[in-house]
Design a protein around this motif. Structure first.
Motif, PDB file in Angstrom:
ATOM      1  N   HIS A 185       0.850  -1.190   0.000  1.00 55.38           N
ATOM      2  CA  HIS A 185       0.000   0.000   0.000  1.00 55.38           C
ATOM      3  C   HIS A 185       0.888   1.244   0.000  1.00 55.38           C
TER       4      HIS A 185
ATOM      5  N   ARG B  53       2.847  11.105  -5.930  1.00 53.63           N
ATOM      6  CA  ARG B  53       2.990  11.670  -4.571  1.00 53.63           C
ATOM      7  C   ARG B  53       4.352  11.342  -3.962  1.00 53.63           C
TER       8      ARG B  53
ATOM      9  N   ASN C 157       0.500  17.056   1.681  1.00 53.21           N
ATOM     10  CA  ASN C 157      -0.202  16.897   2.953  1.00 53.21           C
ATOM     11  C   ASN C 157       0.735  16.292   3.989  1.00 53.21           C
TER      12      ASN C 157
ATOM     13  N   TYR D 221       0.496  13.755   7.576  1.00 46.82           N
ATOM     14  CA  TYR D 221      -0.406  12.875   8.319  1.00 46.82           C
ATOM     15  C   TYR D 221       0.272  12.435   9.608  1.00 46.82           C
TER      16      TYR D 221
ATOM     17  N   HIS E 144      -4.808  14.650   9.906  1.00 41.98           N
ATOM     18  CA  HIS E 144      -4.517  14.899   8.484  1.00 41.98           C
ATOM     19  C   HIS E 144      -4.291  16.399   8.301  1.00 41.98           C
TER      20      HIS E 144
ATOM     21  N   LYS F  79      -3.948  19.060   5.694  1.00 44.05           N
ATOM     22  CA  LYS F  79      -4.212  19.186   4.255  1.00 44.05           C
ATOM     23  C   LYS F  79      -3.634  20.508   3.764  1.00 44.05           C
TER      24      LYS F  79
ATOM     25  N   TRP G 197      -8.163   4.774   7.493  1.00 46.39           N
ATOM     26  CA  TRP G 197      -9.594   4.653   7.801  1.00 46.39           C
ATOM     27  C   TRP G 197     -10.338   5.323   6.629  1.00 46.39           C
ATOM     28  N   PRO G 198     -11.107   4.571   5.865  1.00 45.61           N
ATOM     29  CA  PRO G 198     -11.812   5.205   4.743  1.00 45.61           C
ATOM     30  C   PRO G 198     -12.639   6.403   5.215  1.00 45.61           C
ATOM     31  N   HIS G 199     -12.617   7.455   4.399  1.00 45.92           N
ATOM     32  CA  HIS G 199     -13.358   8.672   4.767  1.00 45.92           C
ATOM     33  C   HIS G 199     -14.856   8.432   4.853  1.00 45.92           C
TER      34      HIS G 199
ATOM     35  N   GLN H  60      -6.670  -2.242   0.283  1.00 40.90           N
ATOM     36  CA  GLN H  60      -6.650  -0.765   0.247  1.00 40.90           C
ATOM     37  C   GLN H  60      -5.723  -0.263  -0.855  1.00 40.90           C
TER      38      GLN H  60
ATOM     39  N   LEU I 252      -6.912   2.192  -3.845  1.00 41.70           N
ATOM     40  CA  LEU I 252      -6.146   3.369  -4.270  1.00 41.70           C
ATOM     41  C   LEU I 252      -5.988   3.350  -5.791  1.00 41.70           C
TER      42      LEU I 252
ATOM     43  N   THR J 179      -9.055   5.799  -6.464  1.00 41.77           N
ATOM     44  CA  THR J 179      -8.531   7.118  -6.099  1.00 41.77           C
ATOM     45  C   THR J 179      -7.688   7.733  -7.214  1.00 41.77           C
ATOM     46  N   LEU J 180      -6.850   6.914  -7.850  1.00 44.09           N
ATOM     47  CA  LEU J 180      -5.941   7.475  -8.855  1.00 44.09           C
ATOM     48  C   LEU J 180      -6.678   7.756 -10.153  1.00 44.09           C
TER      49      LEU J 180
HETATM   50  P1  NDP Z   1     -11.963   8.631  -0.491  1.00 44.37           P
HETATM   51  O1  NDP Z   1     -12.285   8.729  -1.945  1.00 44.37           O
HETATM   52  O2  NDP Z   1     -12.929   9.172   0.488  1.00 44.37           O
HETATM   53  O3  NDP Z   1     -10.555   9.267  -0.170  1.00 44.37           O
HETATM   54  C1  NDP Z   1      -9.483   9.065  -1.019  1.00 44.37           C
HETATM   55  C2  NDP Z   1      -8.415  10.033  -0.574  1.00 44.37           C
HETATM   56  O4  NDP Z   1      -7.234   9.755  -1.305  1.00 44.37           O
HETATM   57  C3  NDP Z   1      -8.699  11.490  -0.885  1.00 44.37           C
HETATM   58  O5  NDP Z   1      -9.528  12.046   0.076  1.00 44.37           O
HETATM   59  C4  NDP Z   1      -7.322  12.068  -0.866  1.00 44.37           C
HETATM   60  O6  NDP Z   1      -6.968  12.313   0.489  1.00 44.37           O
HETATM   61  C5  NDP Z   1      -6.463  10.920  -1.327  1.00 44.37           C
HETATM   62  N1  NDP Z   1      -5.954  11.052  -2.687  1.00 44.37           N
HETATM   63  C6  NDP Z   1      -6.472  11.713  -3.736  1.00 44.37           C
HETATM   64  N2  NDP Z   1      -5.671  11.574  -4.813  1.00 44.37           N
HETATM   65  C7  NDP Z   1      -4.648  10.802  -4.424  1.00 44.37           C
HETATM   66  C8  NDP Z   1      -3.505  10.325  -5.082  1.00 44.37           C
HETATM   67  N3  NDP Z   1      -3.265  10.613  -6.352  1.00 44.37           N
HETATM   68  N4  NDP Z   1      -2.657   9.539  -4.403  1.00 44.37           N
HETATM   69  C9  NDP Z   1      -2.895   9.233  -3.112  1.00 44.37           C
HETATM   70  N5  NDP Z   1      -3.972   9.680  -2.430  1.00 44.37           N
HETATM   71  C10 NDP Z   1      -4.825  10.442  -3.088  1.00 44.37           C
HETATM   72  O7  NDP Z   1     -11.717   7.072  -0.263  1.00 44.37           O
HETATM   73  P2  NDP Z   1     -11.172   6.277   0.995  1.00 44.37           P
HETATM   74  O8  NDP Z   1     -11.092   7.102   2.225  1.00 44.37           O
HETATM   75  O9  NDP Z   1     -11.959   5.033   1.019  1.00 44.37           O
HETATM   76  O10 NDP Z   1      -9.697   5.933   0.526  1.00 44.37           O
HETATM   77  C11 NDP Z   1      -9.484   5.231  -0.691  1.00 44.37           C
HETATM   78  C12 NDP Z   1      -8.005   5.054  -0.862  1.00 44.37           C
HETATM   79  O11 NDP Z   1      -7.429   6.357  -0.933  1.00 44.37           O
HETATM   80  C13 NDP Z   1      -7.351   4.384   0.333  1.00 44.37           C
HETATM   81  O12 NDP Z   1      -7.318   2.975   0.177  1.00 44.37           O
HETATM   82  C14 NDP Z   1      -5.996   4.985   0.346  1.00 44.37           C
HETATM   83  O13 NDP Z   1      -5.125   4.238  -0.485  1.00 44.37           O
HETATM   84  C15 NDP Z   1      -6.187   6.361  -0.285  1.00 44.37           C
HETATM   85  N6  NDP Z   1      -6.169   7.443   0.698  1.00 44.37           N
HETATM   86  C16 NDP Z   1      -7.027   7.437   1.763  1.00 44.37           C
HETATM   87  C17 NDP Z   1      -6.896   8.337   2.764  1.00 44.37           C
HETATM   88  C18 NDP Z   1      -7.732   8.228   3.979  1.00 44.37           C
HETATM   89  O14 NDP Z   1      -7.303   8.724   5.044  1.00 44.37           O
HETATM   90  N7  NDP Z   1      -8.916   7.625   3.917  1.00 44.37           N
HETATM   91  C19 NDP Z   1      -5.878   9.398   2.712  1.00 44.37           C
HETATM   92  C20 NDP Z   1      -5.080   9.383   1.515  1.00 44.37           C
HETATM   93  C21 NDP Z   1      -5.222   8.413   0.576  1.00 44.37           C
HETATM   94  P3  NDP Z   1      -5.975  13.447   0.915  1.00 44.37           P
HETATM   95  O15 NDP Z   1      -6.706  14.724   0.798  1.00 44.37           O
HETATM   96  O16 NDP Z   1      -5.592  13.100   2.303  1.00 44.37           O
HETATM   97  O17 NDP Z   1      -4.816  13.402  -0.018  1.00 44.37           O
END
Ligand code: NDP
Length: 504
Positions: free
Chosen positions: A177, A186, A196, A198, A218, A220, A286-288, A427, A431, A435-436
């Protein structure tokens, strides 16, 4: 000191005026140098001792001073005094860093970045020592030094080795992960301001009524996330190895103060036991959707150090510095770091590192520690033992009681107890898939392919690709294609480990 603009007289370090900035004291102009040239000897001896051991990790860093301002009432979750009033400001020092490189290494190389903040609160120092990623490579501290050894210079060659890095990662599936974050864009942030921070670990908050919560921090960036591509980062490493240090210093000098918003994820104490992931596992977020971020404050950096060595190189952050209302959690990595950071500072800076101006609390210290090398502050005639009959400091069991949780069981060496959705790949897969963006995914694949193509043995490539398949079939296939592995490596290739973490 004179009132005109002439510079002051040079003195030695004892404040005694010296006679020459240029010439040693000799017998005749060509003669031997005299041992009584104390100034020369002091100058040479001090010079030899200018360096302290560099940090084993996070050696290259930059930092600045500023403040943290509370923007929301958090009294329902914590009694920490520095957080108890909206609008309250607490002075801070922050340090950002790369992890693997030495002091002179380039700022823009692919690496996680350290994100450490020391809050000088009215109840003592509170240090939050995190990274620019919410997770980490390993979940148990014995693996930490092995992991770091695999990232740094090899014993035989004195050089870093991609082979060693992938050897370790492909034998430690919990690292994937974090490796996915590292290999994404990143892993090469444009500046320290555009990333960011953390707290990464789970911590405990306790309110005035004794109610407990598990929390994650976090920070930001309000500058927005900006990253270099792999080639941009490599180019900048050549052009300006101090790019991040320069950017931070110049931004602050120009009045363009970087700001981060602090969002907390807050889990009621009782929910941890049945949560779908182990909430204390540092390889997981922790998923948001389960625990949305709650904005509680802002971090502003508005003052550069006056002296880099004194204020940044000697800054010593330690996760064990937690103030009343804040405590640790069962996160094993956090518990290991509670010991290892102060131990590093005692070795690197010295026993009394907490007395240096950048490290000393801005609240009174009334401890029973005494003496030791280079002690500066002392307690005068205070009794040197407790209990005593002479009005020495007395502990405050109710006010300062450590936050606790209960534990029971046999002594074991084992992973955490399993929660329903614990595994090493889910997870990372989320991602990649959710997320990507499409471009992020392409870059992740090409960055991994580029990294794995430099000196990594075939059997290690194959083992790593098999793991990436478990994260996501398309990700595994893309990497396999990129490194020229025929077909798409067998998904079951890692030592028989299934996607689900085996309970040991
Ligand atoms: P969400 O869609 O609610 O959150 C995903 C988060 O990923 C975003 O809020 C952002 O957090 C971060 N993010 C956005 N773009 C990228 C990127 N290019 N590379 C890395 N992180 C990015 O879903 P979930 O909370 O369910 O998380 C889904 C996945 O996102 C996780 O499995 C994890 O890999 C990743 N993630 C989750 C975070 C969390 O605390 N829940 C934090 C960061 C990544 P931010 O504003 O903090 O960058």
């Amino acid at each position: 000191m004179s009132n005109d603009h002439r510079p002051p007289h040079t003195t030695n370090d004892a404040g005694i005026p010296i006679a020459s900035d240029e010439h040693s004291l000799t017998v005749g102009p060509d003669g031997p140098i005299l041992l009584q040239d104390h100034y020369l000897i002091q100058k040479m001896a001090q010079f030899n001792r200018e360096r302290v051991p560099e940090r084993v990790v996070h050696a290259k860093g930059s930092g600045a001073f500023g403040y943290f301002e509370v923007t929301a009432d958090v009294s329902q979750w914590t009694k920490a005094a520095f957080l108890n009033t909206v609008g309250k400001r607490t002075p801070v020092v922050a340090r950002f860093s790369t992890v693997a490189g030495e002091q002179g290494s380039a700022d823009t190389v692919r690496d996680p970045r350290g994100f450490a903040v020391k809050f000088y609160t009215e109840e003592g120092n509170y240090d939050l020592v995190g990274n620019n990623t919410p997770i980490f490579f390993v979940r148990d501290p014995p693996k930490f030094s092995d992991f770091i050894h695999s990232q740094k210079r090899m014993g035989d060659t004195g050089m870093r080795s991609n082979n060693a890095q992938w050897d370790f990662w492909s034998l430690a599936p919990e690292s994937l992960h974090q490796v996915a974050f590292l290999m994404s864009d990143r892993g090469t942030p444009r500046t320290y301001r555009h990333m960011n921070g953390y707290g990464s670990h789970t911590f405990m908050w306790v309110n005035a009524g004794g109610e407990r919560f598990w929390v994650k921090y976090h920070f930001k960036t309000e500058q927005g996330i900006e990253n270099f591509t792999d080639s941009e980062a490599a180019e900048m490493a050549k052009q300006d190895p101090d790019f991040h240090r320069r950017d931070l210093r110049e931004s602050i000098a120009n009045g363009d103060f970087p700001v981060w918003r602090l969002e907390m994820q807050i889990m009621p104490f009782e929910e941890a036991a049945a949560y779908r992931f182990n909430p204390f596992d540092l390889t997981k977020v922790w998923p948001h959707s389960d625990y949305p971020g709650i904005t509680i404050g802002r971090l502003v950096l508005d003052r550069n150090p006056a002296n880099f060595f004194a204020e940044i190189e000697q800054a010593s952050f330690e996760p064990a510095n937690m103030v009343p209302g804040i405590g640790p959690s069962p996160d094993k990595m956090l518990l290991g770091r509670l010991f290892s950071y102060p131990d590093a500072h005692r070795y690197r800076i010295g026993t009394n590192y907490l007395q240096l101006p950048v490290n000393r609390p801005q609240s009174p210290v009334h401890s029973y520690s005494q003496d030791g090398s280079m002690r500066y502050e002392h307690h005068g005639a205070q009794p040197v033992y407790a209990p005593n009959s002479y009005h020495g400091p007395q502990a405050a069991p109710e006010y300062a009681a450590e936050p606790t949780w209960s534990a029971d069981g046999e002594f074991v060496r084992s992973a955490y107890s399993l929660h329903a959705e614990d595994d090493d790949f889910g997870q990372a897969g989320t991602l990649f898939r959710k997320t990507l963006s499409a471009t992020d995914r392409e870059h992740l694949i090409s960055n991994i392919v580029g990294h794995m193509s430099q000196g990594v043995e075939r059997h290690i490539q194959e083992r790593a690709v098999a793991l990436w398949h478990k994260v996501d079939a398309n990700l595994g296939a893309g990497i396999a294609r990129g490194i020229g592995l025929s077909g798409e490596a067998a998904p079951s290739g890692h030592n028989g480990t299934s996607g689900k973490r085996a309970k040991k």
